[in-house]
Write a protein that holds these residues in place. Structure first.
Motif, PDB file in Angstrom:
ATOM      1  N   ALA A  72      41.328  50.989  35.493  1.00 36.86           N
ATOM      2  CA  ALA A  72      41.711  49.670  34.995  1.00 36.86           C
ATOM      3  C   ALA A  72      40.719  49.332  33.891  1.00 36.86           C
ATOM      4  O   ALA A  72      39.505  49.276  34.124  1.00 36.86           O
ATOM      5  CB  ALA A  72      41.664  48.625  36.104  1.00 36.86           C
ATOM      6  N   TYR A  73      41.228  49.163  32.683  1.00 34.35           N
ATOM      7  CA  TYR A  73      40.408  48.815  31.528  1.00 34.35           C
ATOM      8  C   TYR A  73      40.496  47.302  31.351  1.00 34.35           C
ATOM      9  O   TYR A  73      41.590  46.748  31.196  1.00 34.35           O
ATOM     10  CB  TYR A  73      40.932  49.541  30.284  1.00 34.35           C
ATOM     11  CG  TYR A  73      40.202  49.186  29.018  1.00 34.35           C
ATOM     12  CD1 TYR A  73      39.052  49.867  28.645  1.00 34.35           C
ATOM     13  CD2 TYR A  73      40.664  48.168  28.192  1.00 34.35           C
ATOM     14  CE1 TYR A  73      38.387  49.549  27.479  1.00 34.35           C
ATOM     15  CE2 TYR A  73      40.004  47.835  27.029  1.00 34.35           C
ATOM     16  CZ  TYR A  73      38.859  48.529  26.667  1.00 34.35           C
ATOM     17  OH  TYR A  73      38.210  48.196  25.516  1.00 34.35           O
ATOM     18  N   CYS A 131      42.609  41.041  28.984  1.00 36.46           N
ATOM     19  CA  CYS A 131      43.072  42.421  28.856  1.00 36.46           C
ATOM     20  C   CYS A 131      42.836  43.122  30.191  1.00 36.46           C
ATOM     21  O   CYS A 131      41.700  43.239  30.653  1.00 36.46           O
ATOM     22  CB  CYS A 131      42.283  43.134  27.759  1.00 36.46           C
ATOM     23  SG  CYS A 131      42.556  44.916  27.721  1.00 36.46           S
ATOM     24  N   VAL A 132      43.918  43.532  30.829  1.00 33.92           N
ATOM     25  CA  VAL A 132      43.850  44.330  32.063  1.00 33.92           C
ATOM     26  C   VAL A 132      44.940  45.378  31.910  1.00 33.92           C
ATOM     27  O   VAL A 132      46.124  45.052  32.006  1.00 33.92           O
ATOM     28  CB  VAL A 132      44.128  43.497  33.337  1.00 33.92           C
ATOM     29  CG1 VAL A 132      43.903  44.341  34.582  1.00 33.92           C
ATOM     30  CG2 VAL A 132      43.296  42.235  33.370  1.00 33.92           C
ATOM     31  N   VAL A 133      44.545  46.615  31.622  1.00 28.31           N
ATOM     32  CA  VAL A 133      45.539  47.667  31.425  1.00 28.31           C
ATOM     33  C   VAL A 133      45.220  48.873  32.295  1.00 28.31           C
ATOM     34  O   VAL A 133      44.068  49.145  32.612  1.00 28.31           O
ATOM     35  CB  VAL A 133      45.666  48.089  29.941  1.00 28.31           C
ATOM     36  CG1 VAL A 133      46.167  46.939  29.089  1.00 28.31           C
ATOM     37  CG2 VAL A 133      44.356  48.610  29.395  1.00 28.31           C
ATOM     38  N   PHE A 168      46.786  48.953  41.664  1.00 30.47           N
ATOM     39  CA  PHE A 168      46.579  48.360  40.341  1.00 30.47           C
ATOM     40  C   PHE A 168      47.099  46.929  40.242  1.00 30.47           C
ATOM     41  O   PHE A 168      46.421  46.054  39.696  1.00 30.47           O
ATOM     42  CB  PHE A 168      47.188  49.217  39.225  1.00 30.47           C
ATOM     43  CG  PHE A 168      46.983  48.573  37.887  1.00 30.47           C
ATOM     44  CD1 PHE A 168      45.756  48.646  37.252  1.00 30.47           C
ATOM     45  CD2 PHE A 168      47.996  47.838  37.287  1.00 30.47           C
ATOM     46  CE1 PHE A 168      45.538  48.013  36.030  1.00 30.47           C
ATOM     47  CE2 PHE A 168      47.793  47.208  36.067  1.00 30.47           C
ATOM     48  CZ  PHE A 168      46.564  47.299  35.441  1.00 30.47           C
ATOM     49  N   GLU A 169      48.286  46.655  40.731  1.00 29.95           N
ATOM     50  CA  GLU A 169      48.839  45.295  40.607  1.00 29.95           C
ATOM     51  C   GLU A 169      47.964  44.271  41.317  1.00 29.95           C
ATOM     52  O   GLU A 169      47.718  43.181  40.782  1.00 29.95           O
ATOM     53  CB  GLU A 169      50.270  45.231  41.120  1.00 29.95           C
ATOM     54  CG  GLU A 169      51.278  45.882  40.187  1.00 29.95           C
ATOM     55  CD  GLU A 169      51.274  45.287  38.777  1.00 29.95           C
ATOM     56  OE1 GLU A 169      51.063  44.068  38.622  1.00 29.95           O
ATOM     57  OE2 GLU A 169      51.469  46.066  37.830  1.00 29.95           O
ATOM     58  N   ALA A 170      47.481  44.600  42.517  1.00 30.27           N
ATOM     59  CA  ALA A 170      46.605  43.678  43.245  1.00 30.27           C
ATOM     60  C   ALA A 170      45.284  43.505  42.501  1.00 30.27           C
ATOM     61  O   ALA A 170      44.742  42.394  42.416  1.00 30.27           O
ATOM     62  CB  ALA A 170      46.359  44.189  44.664  1.00 30.27           C
ATOM     63  N   VAL A 181      34.994  45.833  43.800  1.00 30.42           N
ATOM     64  CA  VAL A 181      34.431  46.852  44.688  1.00 30.42           C
ATOM     65  C   VAL A 181      34.240  46.265  46.088  1.00 30.42           C
ATOM     66  O   VAL A 181      34.571  46.906  47.089  1.00 30.42           O
ATOM     67  CB  VAL A 181      33.114  47.418  44.120  1.00 30.42           C
ATOM     68  CG1 VAL A 181      32.425  48.332  45.133  1.00 30.42           C
ATOM     69  CG2 VAL A 181      33.379  48.184  42.815  1.00 30.42           C
ATOM     70  N   GLY A 182      33.751  45.039  46.165  1.00 26.71           N
ATOM     71  CA  GLY A 182      33.540  44.395  47.462  1.00 26.71           C
ATOM     72  C   GLY A 182      34.824  44.230  48.254  1.00 26.71           C
ATOM     73  O   GLY A 182      34.817  44.330  49.485  1.00 26.71           O
ATOM     74  N   GLU A 183      35.930  44.008  47.553  1.00 28.45           N
ATOM     75  CA  GLU A 183      37.236  43.822  48.202  1.00 28.45           C
ATOM     76  C   GLU A 183      38.016  45.136  48.332  1.00 28.45           C
ATOM     77  O   GLU A 183      39.179  45.127  48.723  1.00 28.45           O
ATOM     78  CB  GLU A 183      38.047  42.785  47.411  1.00 28.45           C
ATOM     79  CG  GLU A 183      37.396  41.415  47.432  1.00 28.45           C
ATOM     80  CD  GLU A 183      37.993  40.440  46.438  1.00 28.45           C
ATOM     81  OE1 GLU A 183      39.146  40.636  46.009  1.00 28.45           O
ATOM     82  OE2 GLU A 183      37.293  39.462  46.090  1.00 28.45           O
ATOM     83  N   ARG A 184      37.379  46.258  47.978  1.00 28.38           N
ATOM     84  CA  ARG A 184      37.969  47.607  48.047  1.00 28.38           C
ATOM     85  C   ARG A 184      39.216  47.764  47.171  1.00 28.38           C
ATOM     86  O   ARG A 184      40.054  48.611  47.416  1.00 28.38           O
ATOM     87  CB  ARG A 184      38.261  48.026  49.480  1.00 28.38           C
ATOM     88  CG  ARG A 184      36.993  48.242  50.294  1.00 28.38           C
ATOM     89  CD  ARG A 184      37.280  48.980  51.574  1.00 28.38           C
ATOM     90  NE  ARG A 184      36.059  49.239  52.316  1.00 28.38           N
ATOM     91  CZ  ARG A 184      35.312  50.332  52.192  1.00 28.38           C
ATOM     92  NH1 ARG A 184      35.642  51.254  51.346  1.00 28.38           N
ATOM     93  NH2 ARG A 184      34.237  50.493  52.928  1.00 28.38           N
ATOM     94  N   LEU A 185      39.313  46.938  46.134  1.00 32.73           N
ATOM     95  CA  LEU A 185      40.376  47.116  45.151  1.00 32.73           C
ATOM     96  C   LEU A 185      39.985  48.191  44.142  1.00 32.73           C
ATOM     97  O   LEU A 185      40.828  48.722  43.431  1.00 32.73           O
ATOM     98  CB  LEU A 185      40.672  45.807  44.435  1.00 32.73           C
ATOM     99  CG  LEU A 185      41.324  44.731  45.308  1.00 32.73           C
ATOM    100  CD1 LEU A 185      41.367  43.401  44.577  1.00 32.73           C
ATOM    101  CD2 LEU A 185      42.716  45.171  45.727  1.00 32.73           C
ATOM    102  N   ALA A 186      38.695  48.502  44.069  1.00 29.76           N
ATOM    103  CA  ALA A 186      38.176  49.570  43.221  1.00 29.76           C
ATOM    104  C   ALA A 186      37.050  50.266  43.972  1.00 29.76           C
ATOM    105  O   ALA A 186      36.335  49.635  44.748  1.00 29.76           O
ATOM    106  CB  ALA A 186      37.659  49.020  41.900  1.00 29.76           C
TER     107      ALA A 186
END
Length: 104
Positions: A6-7, A82-84, A65-67, A24-29
């Motif tokens: 995710a840029y 910008c979120v791509v 990615f959507e979340a 990172v804390g929410e484990r989305l990344a």
């Protein structure tokens, strides 16, 4: 399992770090890299603008990615951040396995 980057651009290093820590804390990344010192040139409301920004690159699973994008929009100071998504191909199998584990 498919993986993506995710840029994201942010108005400052501090904002990029705050968003990266949340993802990172929410484990989305699994990981977030912050690159400071970028200058963006863009058209906004009919004028060419120039601004100092920071780049956030978050590594995640494609299905998240959507979340992740929704969370970035909620945390971001810009009206239109910008979120791509950048899809990844092959990579170090051990790293990709870690990425999958950290976002499970």
């Amino acid at each position: 399992m498919e993986f993506v980057l995710a840029y994201v651009t942010a108005g400052s290093r501090e904002e990029a770090l705050r968003i990266g820590r949340a993802l990172v804390g929410e484990r989305l990344a699994a990981c977030a890299n912050v690159l400071d010192g970028m200058t963006s040139v863009y058209r906004w409301n009919g004028a060419i603008e120039e601004a100092a920004e920071a780049v956030l690159i978050a590594k995640t699973r494609a299905e998240l990615f959507e979340a992740l994008a929704e969370r970035v929009r909620a945390l971001h100071s810009y009206d239109t951040p910008c979120v791509v998504e950048v899809r990844l191909g092959r990579g170090n199998p051990a790293f990709l396995a870690w990425l999958g584990q950290e976002t499970a």
